[in-house]
Motif scaffolding. Structure first.
Motif, mmCIF file in Angstrom:
data_model
loop_
_atom_site.group_PDB
_atom_site.id
_atom_site.type_symbol
_atom_site.label_atom_id
_atom_site.label_comp_id
_atom_site.label_asym_id
_atom_site.label_seq_id
_atom_site.Cartn_x
_atom_site.Cartn_y
_atom_site.Cartn_z
ATOM 1 N N LEU A 164 0.814 -1.215 0.000
ATOM 2 C CA LEU A 164 0.000 0.000 0.000
ATOM 3 C C LEU A 164 0.849 1.267 0.000
ATOM 4 N N THR A 165 1.989 1.215 0.689
ATOM 5 C CA THR A 165 2.861 2.391 0.694
ATOM 6 C C THR A 165 3.301 2.737 -0.721
ATOM 7 N N GLY A 166 3.693 1.728 -1.498
ATOM 8 C CA GLY A 166 4.105 1.975 -2.873
ATOM 9 C C GLY A 166 2.969 2.495 -3.739
ATOM 10 N N ILE A 167 1.795 1.879 -3.594
ATOM 11 C CA ILE A 167 0.649 2.301 -4.406
ATOM 12 C C ILE A 167 0.259 3.742 -4.095
ATOM 13 N N LEU A 168 0.177 4.075 -2.825
ATOM 14 C CA LEU A 168 -0.296 5.401 -2.435
ATOM 15 C C LEU A 168 0.724 6.482 -2.779
ATOM 16 N N ARG A 169 2.001 6.169 -2.676
ATOM 17 C CA ARG A 169 2.993 7.167 -3.099
ATOM 18 C C ARG A 169 2.861 7.447 -4.596
ATOM 19 N N GLY A 170 2.559 6.412 -5.371
ATOM 20 C CA GLY A 170 2.372 6.609 -6.805
ATOM 21 C C GLY A 170 1.115 7.374 -7.140
ATOM 22 N N ARG A 171 0.167 7.439 -6.199
ATOM 23 C CA ARG A 171 -1.103 8.142 -6.438
ATOM 24 C C ARG A 171 -1.152 9.513 -5.768
ATOM 25 N N ILE A 172 -0.031 10.026 -5.337
ATOM 26 C CA ILE A 172 -0.046 11.288 -4.595
ATOM 27 C C ILE A 172 -0.654 12.414 -5.423
ATOM 28 N N GLY A 173 -0.440 12.373 -6.743
ATOM 29 C CA GLY A 173 -1.023 13.396 -7.606
ATOM 30 C C GLY A 173 -2.534 13.354 -7.600
ATOM 31 N N GLU A 174 -3.115 12.146 -7.588
ATOM 32 C CA GLU A 174 -4.569 12.026 -7.559
ATOM 33 C C GLU A 174 -5.135 12.631 -6.276
ATOM 34 N N TYR A 175 -4.434 12.424 -5.172
ATOM 35 C CA TYR A 175 -4.889 12.981 -3.905
ATOM 36 C C TYR A 175 -4.812 14.503 -3.920
ATOM 37 N N LEU A 176 -3.749 15.047 -4.528
ATOM 38 C CA LEU A 176 -3.621 16.498 -4.605
ATOM 39 C C LEU A 176 -4.725 17.094 -5.475
ATOM 40 N N VAL A 177 -5.024 16.441 -6.601
ATOM 41 C CA VAL A 177 -6.086 16.931 -7.490
ATOM 42 C C VAL A 177 -7.427 16.921 -6.765
ATOM 43 N N ARG A 178 -7.716 15.824 -6.090
ATOM 44 C CA ARG A 178 -9.004 15.727 -5.387
ATOM 45 C C ARG A 178 -9.098 16.766 -4.273
ATOM 46 N N ALA A 179 -7.971 17.076 -3.661
ATOM 47 C CA ALA A 179 -7.977 18.044 -2.562
ATOM 48 C C ALA A 179 -8.398 19.430 -3.030
ATOM 49 N N VAL A 180 -8.113 19.762 -4.301
ATOM 50 C CA VAL A 180 -8.447 21.106 -4.779
ATOM 51 C C VAL A 180 -9.709 21.137 -5.629
ATOM 52 N N THR A 181 -10.284 19.969 -5.905
ATOM 53 C CA THR A 181 -11.459 19.942 -6.779
ATOM 54 C C THR A 181 -12.725 19.474 -6.091
ATOM 55 N N THR A 182 -12.625 18.937 -4.883
ATOM 56 C CA THR A 182 -13.816 18.438 -4.180
ATOM 57 C C THR A 182 -13.832 18.962 -2.754
ATOM 58 N N PRO A 183 -15.015 19.157 -2.183
ATOM 59 C CA PRO A 183 -15.099 19.543 -0.770
ATOM 60 C C PRO A 183 -14.827 18.334 0.120
ATOM 61 N N PRO A 184 -14.517 18.533 1.389
ATOM 62 C CA PRO A 184 -14.284 17.408 2.306
ATOM 63 C C PRO A 184 -15.514 16.506 2.396
ATOM 64 N N ASP A 185 -15.265 15.235 2.537
ATOM 65 C CA ASP A 185 -16.315 14.221 2.647
ATOM 66 C C ASP A 185 -16.368 13.752 4.093
ATOM 67 N N LEU A 186 -17.585 13.603 4.625
ATOM 68 C CA LEU A 186 -17.717 13.160 6.015
ATOM 69 C C LEU A 186 -17.086 11.795 6.257
ATOM 70 N N THR A 187 -17.002 10.970 5.201
ATOM 71 C CA THR A 187 -16.394 9.649 5.392
ATOM 72 C C THR A 187 -14.910 9.749 5.699
ATOM 73 N N GLU A 188 -14.326 10.919 5.489
ATOM 74 C CA GLU A 188 -12.894 11.061 5.732
ATOM 75 C C GLU A 188 -12.540 10.972 7.211
ATOM 76 N N THR A 189 -13.531 11.008 8.072
ATOM 77 C CA THR A 189 -13.269 10.819 9.504
ATOM 78 C C THR A 189 -13.895 9.532 10.021
ATOM 79 N N ALA A 190 -14.401 8.689 9.138
ATOM 80 C CA ALA A 190 -15.115 7.486 9.586
ATOM 81 C C ALA A 190 -14.604 6.236 8.884
ATOM 82 N N GLN A 191 -13.311 6.186 8.592
ATOM 83 C CA GLN A 191 -12.773 5.091 7.806
ATOM 84 C C GLN A 191 -12.932 3.731 8.484
ATOM 85 N N PHE A 192 -12.999 3.731 9.825
ATOM 86 C CA PHE A 192 -13.097 2.471 10.545
ATOM 87 C C PHE A 192 -14.316 1.679 10.127
#
Length: 831
Positions: free
Chosen positions: A317-345
């Motif tokens: 997972l560390t390798g996969i997520l490091r390779g997807r860092i750009g996707e996370y940055l794009v989503r951070a500036v194009t979408t509002p926060p999602d309530l599920t972001e605090t309920a991952q459990f």
């Protein structure tokens, strides 16, 4: 919600009252204002413990008793009342036995005590107290009282787990620790430290005391919601030790007490900085347990399989997520926060899903770094500040001039200058491509980047502050559904192996351990983890530190928290414990709300007595056994119950109908444990074995263990437990309810367990060996009630049996008579 139009609904009733104009006449309730810190320091519970002067007993200078009686008599005299006379020796002895060991005295105990009582009441009582406190059954009785506070249960509260699979196989080690701690009279301040931080004490505590930390780990799991688990820990610690409802400050400042939300999250940080190891550590040598070494080999194999799975997923997972860092940055500036972001459990993830907590981490990373003074994200800040409508034109004009500003990283500037960014998503995408390029180049050479600029970029991807970085212990939070299911199965397997083991496995302690780096807590706005607010230090309640914030040092802070709670200068801890012990001995506490000493609590009925007892408790070295001696040697404990025909009692009832001044000893029904254990004891079937795994005492009529060792199923509390007001183990219980319901009488009439004890008692040699019905009736009464029958009782029993001819009385009649005696109020109530 019930619609307002529903006939008979509360809403419809309110609407009718409004229409009639009735509610307009109701007074408006003023807004509740919490205490200020200044007001709180004047509240009786937060005043420093003084050393009240014991009143001279001028009203009764020759009366027996010590400080307890002096304080009580002064309060009675102020109302023109006097204490009740001394109860008979047999009544006092029975009270002592149930107060300390939860079992009735034997006929021999009655004879011995009666002889000593005739010579000296005081000495008879003192010797009996000493004897009972030295009895190992004392720890079983008083350990159960504390388990109510600790919301003890043997099972988990997870869905789809039933029967043996739901058992926490090592929960019993906490129960056994509590029993042993009371038997050894472990000072209460050490008892506190053990339960909060036994793993951190120096020098290390004996291994059996590590099990004390079950106080923190045996609560509800709340579907694996970590925020609710921590809230439960805060609630249990503060209500259990301090008598404060601090968890009421989770979403806002406390509505009544001077406990700000910041103090709640200061404690939150303490418990969030600890984790539960799997499996928990051994506290018993496997070689000392039959089959122990073989069992540990199985456990080690299961543990290694779990660790290997986590290690493999962490790397993948560390390798996969490091390779997807750009996707996370794009989503951070194009979408509002999602309530599920605090309920991952509670989420089921696919490989393509964004990991919610990492998405939230990315948003926070961008918010923190996107400033023009940042070497890497300064260009980001400049570009993102452009208006959306003119972004393409303005960006084209701005890009060539990026390199001349503020000493930004040249790799970033050069990469952006060669790209056509037409919107904010393009900027984030470009950053992602550059970061991944530099990281992969570093991975390909398996060496650190050669330039400082490249190392700076690679550090964003791989460093501890990486937006997509996570600790190994958090790996399960980011697994996809198949891998997460396998991980959950492997974790559950550790418990299942132990729970299903035929022989008892080597004992383990359900501890916490500090994280490598403690959490730096932030206030959750309105209690929502999605809205982190101001940072707060891990620290104790300001209300108890003179208004100062005293941050805890290294580690989680659990050890410093324990020291603050157990401090002799803490005005609450000793008062709370003394109040609980008083309640168990005298029926009612000095403070009516044992788990809430805050602004809503009523003042103590005897404030100086409470303070004297608390101060004396600390002076004694926090000895609970000495506290028992102080209370049980008092004349107040020996006084008789209420006498309806006594003139002094009629006066006392008119002045103090609730007996708050303790002018007589209250009558109480035996609790579940004492009632069931008494039935086993008088029938000669009580198993004296101590400790170990829980047993089924509710549905197995042949079970002979003490009730304290019975399985407590949090999800499905047995009907027997509910009928007799057992403490619901969902939260810290300040006191048990007292009900009188038909099920209690029906249990004594119809329960197979009761029938089992009836048959066993009937077959005892001391009963069955008597051929004369008169003497056999006397043997039954002495065995069950500790006294011979009166003339009328004996005559009634013989009439029921059909005469004095033994040969004409069948066994069924004898069993019916015995069951009737077992169901008498004299047995199941304590005078």
């Amino acid at each position: 919600m019930i619609p307002a139009s529903t006939p008979g609904s509360p809403a419809a009733a309110i609407l009718r009252l409004l229409a009639a104009g009735w509610l307009l006449a109701c007074p408006v309730v003023a807004a509740v204002r919490p205490q200020s810190e200044t007001e709180a320091r004047r509240h009786w519970a937060f005043l420093p413990l003084g050393n009240p002067t014991v009143p001279s007993d001028s009203a009764a200078p020759s009366a027996a008793g010590g400080p307890v009686d002096a304080f009580l008599r002064r309060s009675l005299a102020a109302k023109g009342l006097v204490p009740s006379p001394v109860a008979p020796a047999s009544v006092v002895l029975r009270r002592l036995h149930y107060a300390l060991i939860g079992l009735p005295p034997s006929d021999a105990d009655h004879a011995r005590f009666a002889g000593a009582w005739k010579l000296s009441e005081d000495q008879a009582v003192e010797r009996e107290i000493d004897r009972l406190l030295a009895d190992p059954r004392y720890g079983e009785r008083w350990g159960r009282h504390w388990l109510d506070v600790a919301r003890y249960a043997d099972t988990k509260d997870l869905v789809l787990q039933y029967g043996t699979d739901a058992i926490r196989p090592f929960a019993y080690t906490y129960r056994d620790y509590v029993v042993r701690a009371f038997n050894e009279d472990l000072p209460f301040d050490r008892f506190i430290r053990d339960q909060l931080a036994a793993d951190l004490e120096s020098p290390p505590v004996p291994s059996w005391r590590l099990a004390a930390m079950g106080f923190l780990t045996l609560g509800r799991l709340f579907d694996n919601n970590p925020h609710d688990q921590i809230d439960d820990q805060i609630d249990t610690v503060t209500r259990g030790f301090l008598g404060l409802t601090v968890s009421c400050a989770r979403c806002h400042d406390h509505k009544y007490d001077a406990v700000p939300q910041a103090d709640y999250y200061s404690l939150y940080g303490v418990f969030a900085s600890s984790e539960r190891p799997a499996p928990p550590p051994l506290i018993e040598d496997p070689a000392s347990v039959p089959g122990g070494p073989e069992f540990e080999q199985r456990m080690e194999k299961a543990r290694k399989e779990l660790e290997d799975h986590v290690d493999a997923e962490f790397v993948r997972l560390t390798g996969i997520l490091r390779g997807r860092i750009g996707e996370y940055l794009v989503r951070a500036v194009t979408t509002p926060p999602d309530l599920t972001e605090t309920a991952q459990f509670g989420l089921s993830l696919t490989p393509e899903d964004f990991r919610p907590t990492l998405m939230l981490r990315t948003r926070r990373f961008v918010a923190r770094r996107a400033v023009e003074t940042d070497r890497v994200f300064g260009p980001w800040a400049r570009l993102m500040a452009l208006p959306e409508v003119v972004f393409p034109i303005a960006a084209v004009d701005l890009r060539p001039r990026l390199g001349s500003d503020r000493g930004w990283n040249p790799l970033v500037v050069g990469f952006l200058a060669g790209r056509g960014v037409t919107n904010r998503a393009d900027v984030a995408r470009a950053y992602g491509e550059l970061l991944v390029r530099e990281w992969k180049a570093s991975e390909a050479t398996n060496a650190s980047p050669s330039t400082a600029e490249s190392r700076e970029l690679v550090g964003i991807v791989t460093g501890k502050d990486s937006p997509v970085g996570f600790a190994r212990r958090d790996t399960p939070d980011h697994m996809s559904r198949p891998e997460k299911d396998r991980w959950g199965g492997l974790v559950q397997n550790l418990d299942k192996i132990a729970a299903h083991a035929t022989n008892r496995p080597p004992a383990r302690a359900m501890v916490l351990r500090d994280l490598p780096e403690p959490i730096q807590p932030r206030i959750f706005v309105r209690g929502s983890p999605a809205r982190p607010g101001d940072p707060v230090p891990r620290s104790f309640l300001r209300l108890l530190t003179g208004g100062e914030v005293r941050p805890f040092g290294a580690g989680s802070g659990r050890l410093e928290l324990a020291a603050a709670i157990a401090s002799p200068t803490n005005p609450l801890t000793a008062r709370v414990l003394v109040n609980r012990v008083w309640m168990e001995h005298f029926g009612e506490p000095l403070v009516a709300t044992p788990a809430d000493f805050g602004a809503r609590s009523e003042p103590p009925t005897h404030p100086e007595l409470l303070d004297w007892l608390a101060a004396d408790f600390i002076r004694s070295g926090w000895s609970v056994k000495r506290l028992h001696r102080v209370l049980l040697r008092s004349a107040a404990f020996r006084q008789s119950g209420e006498d309806p025909v006594s003139p002094s009692h009629r006066l006392a009832r008119s002045v103090d109908p609730e007996n708050r001044l303790l002018w007589h000893h209250p009558r109480r029904r035996l609790d579940l444990e004492a009632m069931r254990d008494t039935l086993l004891h008088v029938s000669g079937r009580l198993d004296p074995a101590r400790g170990g795994r829980p047993v089924d005492v509710a549905s197995d009529p042949a079970n002979r263990r003490r009730t304290v060792y019975g399985l407590v199923d949090r999800q499905n509390l047995p009907g027997l437990f509910r009928s007799f007001d057992f403490a619901v183990p969902d939260q810290c219980v300040e006191r048990r309810p007292r009900t009188t319901v038909p099920q209690q009488a029906l249990f004594l009439m119809n329960s197979p367990f009761v029938h089992e004890q009836v048959r066993a008692l009937a077959s005892l040699p001391s009963v069955a060996g008597e051929r004369d019905p008169v003497r056999r009736v006397e043997a039954v009464f002495r065995r069950v009630l500790g006294r011979p029958p009166s003339g009328s009782e004996s005559a009634a029993a013989l009439r029921f049996l059909g005469g004095t001819d033994t040969d004409q009385v069948d066994d069924y009649r004898w069993e019916q008579l015995i069951q009737a005696v077992l169901a008498t109020n004299e047995l199941v109530f304590l005078d």
